[in-house]
Design a protein around this motif. Structure first.
Motif, mmCIF file in Angstrom:
data_model
loop_
_atom_site.group_PDB
_atom_site.id
_atom_site.type_symbol
_atom_site.label_atom_id
_atom_site.label_comp_id
_atom_site.label_asym_id
_atom_site.label_seq_id
_atom_site.Cartn_x
_atom_site.Cartn_y
_atom_site.Cartn_z
ATOM 1 N N UNK A 39 10.042 1.105 -3.482
ATOM 2 C CA UNK A 39 9.105 1.007 -2.347
ATOM 3 C C UNK A 39 9.449 2.007 -1.239
ATOM 4 N N UNK A 40 8.411 2.542 -0.607
ATOM 5 C CA UNK A 40 8.586 3.374 0.585
ATOM 6 C C UNK A 40 7.743 2.742 1.681
ATOM 7 N N UNK A 41 8.408 2.171 2.698
ATOM 8 C CA UNK A 41 7.671 1.459 3.735
ATOM 9 C C UNK A 41 7.980 1.969 5.136
ATOM 10 N N UNK A 42 8.853 2.965 5.259
ATOM 11 C CA UNK A 42 9.175 3.511 6.576
ATOM 12 C C UNK A 42 9.549 4.986 6.445
ATOM 13 N N UNK A 43 9.697 5.649 7.582
ATOM 14 C CA UNK A 43 10.001 7.084 7.595
ATOM 15 C C UNK A 43 11.331 7.375 6.911
ATOM 16 N N UNK A 67 10.126 13.264 -11.012
ATOM 17 C CA UNK A 67 9.367 12.010 -11.015
ATOM 18 C C UNK A 67 9.934 10.982 -11.995
ATOM 19 N N UNK A 68 11.261 11.002 -12.119
ATOM 20 C CA UNK A 68 11.938 9.934 -12.835
ATOM 21 C C UNK A 68 12.267 8.786 -11.877
ATOM 22 N N UNK A 69 12.349 9.148 -10.587
ATOM 23 C CA UNK A 69 12.381 8.166 -9.510
ATOM 24 C C UNK A 69 11.163 8.438 -8.643
ATOM 25 N N UNK A 70 10.313 7.448 -8.497
ATOM 26 C CA UNK A 70 9.045 7.636 -7.789
ATOM 27 C C UNK A 70 8.949 6.619 -6.653
ATOM 28 N N UNK A 71 8.568 7.104 -5.477
ATOM 29 C CA UNK A 71 8.405 6.219 -4.323
ATOM 30 C C UNK A 71 6.936 5.838 -4.173
ATOM 31 N N UNK A 72 6.706 4.549 -3.990
ATOM 32 C CA UNK A 72 5.343 4.001 -3.946
ATOM 33 C C UNK A 72 5.218 3.018 -2.789
ATOM 34 N N UNK A 73 3.980 2.658 -2.490
ATOM 35 C CA UNK A 73 3.731 1.628 -1.481
ATOM 36 C C UNK A 73 3.606 0.273 -2.169
ATOM 37 N N UNK A 101 -4.468 0.087 -1.179
ATOM 38 C CA UNK A 101 -4.399 1.146 -2.193
ATOM 39 C C UNK A 101 -3.392 2.253 -1.889
ATOM 40 N N UNK A 102 -3.204 2.570 -0.619
ATOM 41 C CA UNK A 102 -2.220 3.606 -0.284
ATOM 42 C C UNK A 102 -1.757 3.405 1.149
ATOM 43 N N UNK A 103 -0.635 4.016 1.451
ATOM 44 C CA UNK A 103 -0.087 3.968 2.804
ATOM 45 C C UNK A 103 0.302 5.388 3.194
ATOM 46 N N UNK A 104 0.139 5.721 4.456
ATOM 47 C CA UNK A 104 0.479 7.053 4.949
ATOM 48 C C UNK A 104 1.698 6.942 5.857
ATOM 49 N N UNK A 105 2.763 7.648 5.494
ATOM 50 C CA UNK A 105 4.000 7.649 6.270
ATOM 51 C C UNK A 105 4.367 9.092 6.585
ATOM 52 N N UNK A 106 4.452 9.406 7.853
ATOM 53 C CA UNK A 106 4.770 10.771 8.304
ATOM 54 C C UNK A 106 3.838 11.809 7.682
ATOM 55 N N UNK A 107 2.567 11.456 7.581
ATOM 56 C CA UNK A 107 1.575 12.389 7.069
ATOM 57 C C UNK A 107 1.527 12.489 5.558
ATOM 58 N N UNK A 108 2.394 11.780 4.850
ATOM 59 C CA UNK A 108 2.411 11.821 3.383
ATOM 60 C C UNK A 108 1.831 10.524 2.828
ATOM 61 N N UNK A 109 0.975 10.648 1.819
ATOM 62 C CA UNK A 109 0.316 9.485 1.229
ATOM 63 C C UNK A 109 1.147 8.933 0.069
ATOM 64 N N UNK A 110 1.391 7.642 0.114
ATOM 65 C CA UNK A 110 2.091 6.946 -0.967
ATOM 66 C C UNK A 110 1.120 5.953 -1.595
ATOM 67 N N UNK A 111 0.820 6.155 -2.860
ATOM 68 C CA UNK A 111 -0.080 5.239 -3.556
ATOM 69 C C UNK A 111 0.617 3.912 -3.806
#
Length: 429
Positions: free
Chosen positions: A155-159, A178-184, A200-210
């Protein structure tokens, strides 16, 4: 002869259909309509299907593996009140140990999962003020740096994320490949506190995480979903299925989703070597112990259920796989079904069916039992109830067979609203 008796007011039909799609497309985004009508109608259908078995044979194999109270007790991580003693962050060494044992199992039996999603927060290290890495953090980093054939999703939930920002070269190599993938992992929590859909997606520091749900589905099906949630609130609705009652002595708890299984970390590595369900499966690793803070309520009325976050995400993945992508609300099939439903009801209405029911409801009673019975029958035989039940049954069939959602309650409101307008215009004349 048929045309003369079963006439259809097509102007009325088109107005009703237009109002229905207006509400589902635009007005349902308002909190009042969403909470009182749109969500309630899907909840009712979901409750009917909650324990419907063997209708979903082609969904992916998913294992929810959970750290439960039994595990925490075995590691002396609970106090006398059965509350965790380790604080906010779950000790990372136990997650690392799970991955290590999973890798060893794959080497022994020759097969294993294709993906592992770890539903824990890795924003900060376990040290106070995020000052360096704890022994458990280092152990997890070292395990993640090893090579393996399956993909690990985090999971990626913060900067900040201490794994994503790790200086370990192997970690950065795995992220790049992409053997380790960060997602929302985000879910929508409604004002009533219930969970019904995923974000469906979250935007953190301008980057979209599906969302992990979309990421897994797209990789599984080699496709890219077009996000159209700006036009509908329904498309990421989750169809929840209950877990079957676990018989004493059985390690695995089975869901009413045909291929969704739940098992404690304590039992997972005792599964038989020949358990082929694990082959090419997806593992959702999370928590289920009593005092974890990742719990959500479902169906606050008329039935309240509670699921852990990892269970919600597993249900969401089975849902998107069953629907073949986002739940379809707008399209040719939806318009055709709604149009035919309204035409059918309008035709029955013009045949005088509801007028004959009104004649029956005029029967007079003298005793109390008869009066109560007539009140009940009058409700059941009312025009609104019969039309609503017809729309309700068709919406279930459309959901299961055509993978489209017909909001029967909004359709009923649209029909009755137009009836009210017509009656009002006639009175003014």
């Amino acid at each position: 002869m048929l045309k003369r008796h079963c006439s259809v007011n097509f102007l009325k039909v088109f107005i009703i259909v237009g109002i229905y799609f207006l509400i589902t497309n635009f007005l349902s985004k308002s909190e009042f309509i969403r909470s009182n009508y749109s969500d309630y109608s899907f909840d009712l259908v979901n409750l009917i299907l909650l324990k419907t078995p063997d209708l979903y044979p082609d969904t992916p194999k998913v294992f929810v593996v959970h750290f439960d109270d039994r595990f925490l007790k075995s590691r002396n991580l609970l106090n006398k009140n059965n509350e965790p003693t380790y604080g906010y962050i779950f000790p990372r060494e136990y997650i690392a140990d799970f991955i290590k044992r999973l890798d060893n199992r794959i080497k022994r039996v020759g097969f294993g999962p294709k993906a592992l999603f770890i539903d824990y927060d890795f924003s900060y290290s376990s040290m106070p003020l995020n000052n360096g890495l704890s022994r458990g953090d280092k152990k997890l980093i070292n395990i993640l740096a090893k090579d393996r054939n399956y993909t690990i999703y985090l999971p990626r939930i913060s900067s900040y994320n201490f794994i994503a920002d790790s200086k370990n070269e192997k970690i950065q190599k795995h992220i790049k490949e992409k053997k380790i993938v960060f997602v929302s992992p985000k879910l929508y929590v409604n004002n009533d506190g219930d969970i019904r859909r995923y974000k469906p997606f979250d935007v953190i520091d301008g980057k979209t995480y599906k969302n992990i749900i979309i990421t897994l589905y797209e990789k599984d099906n080699n496709t890219t979903l077009k996000n159209k949630l700006n036009s509908s609130i329904y498309q990421s609705n989750i169809l929840f299925k209950a877990y079957k009652e676990n018989k004493e002595g059985r390690m695995i708890q089975k869901s009413y989703w045909s291929n969704l299984f739940k098992i404690s970390v304590m039992d997972f590595f005792d599964l038989p070597r020949k358990n082929k369900d694990l082959n090419n499966s997806i593992i959702f690793l999370g928590s289920s112990y009593q005092h974890n803070n990742d719990k959500y309520t479902l169906f606050s009325f008329p039935l309240t259920l509670e699921l852990n976050g990892v269970d919600v995400l597993a249900n969401a993945y089975e849902t998107i796989s069953f629907f073949g992508g986002f739940l379809k609300v707008f399209g040719f099939k939806s318009v055709l079904v709604v149009f035919l439903l309204v035409v059918t009801v309008n035709c029955i209405e013009n045949l005088g069916f509801f007028r004959r029911l009104n004649d029956f409801k005029k029967v007079e009673c003298e005793n109390t039992v008869c009066k109560i019975g007539m009140k009940v029958s009058n409700t059941i035989l009312s025009k609104a109830f019969i039309i609503g039940m017809f729309f309700f049954l068709v919406s279930i069939m459309c959901l299961l067979n055509f993978k489209i959602w017909i909001d029967f309650l909004v359709l009923l409101i649209s029909y009755k609203f137009v009836d009210f307008l017509i009656k009002l215009l006639k009175e003014r004349k």
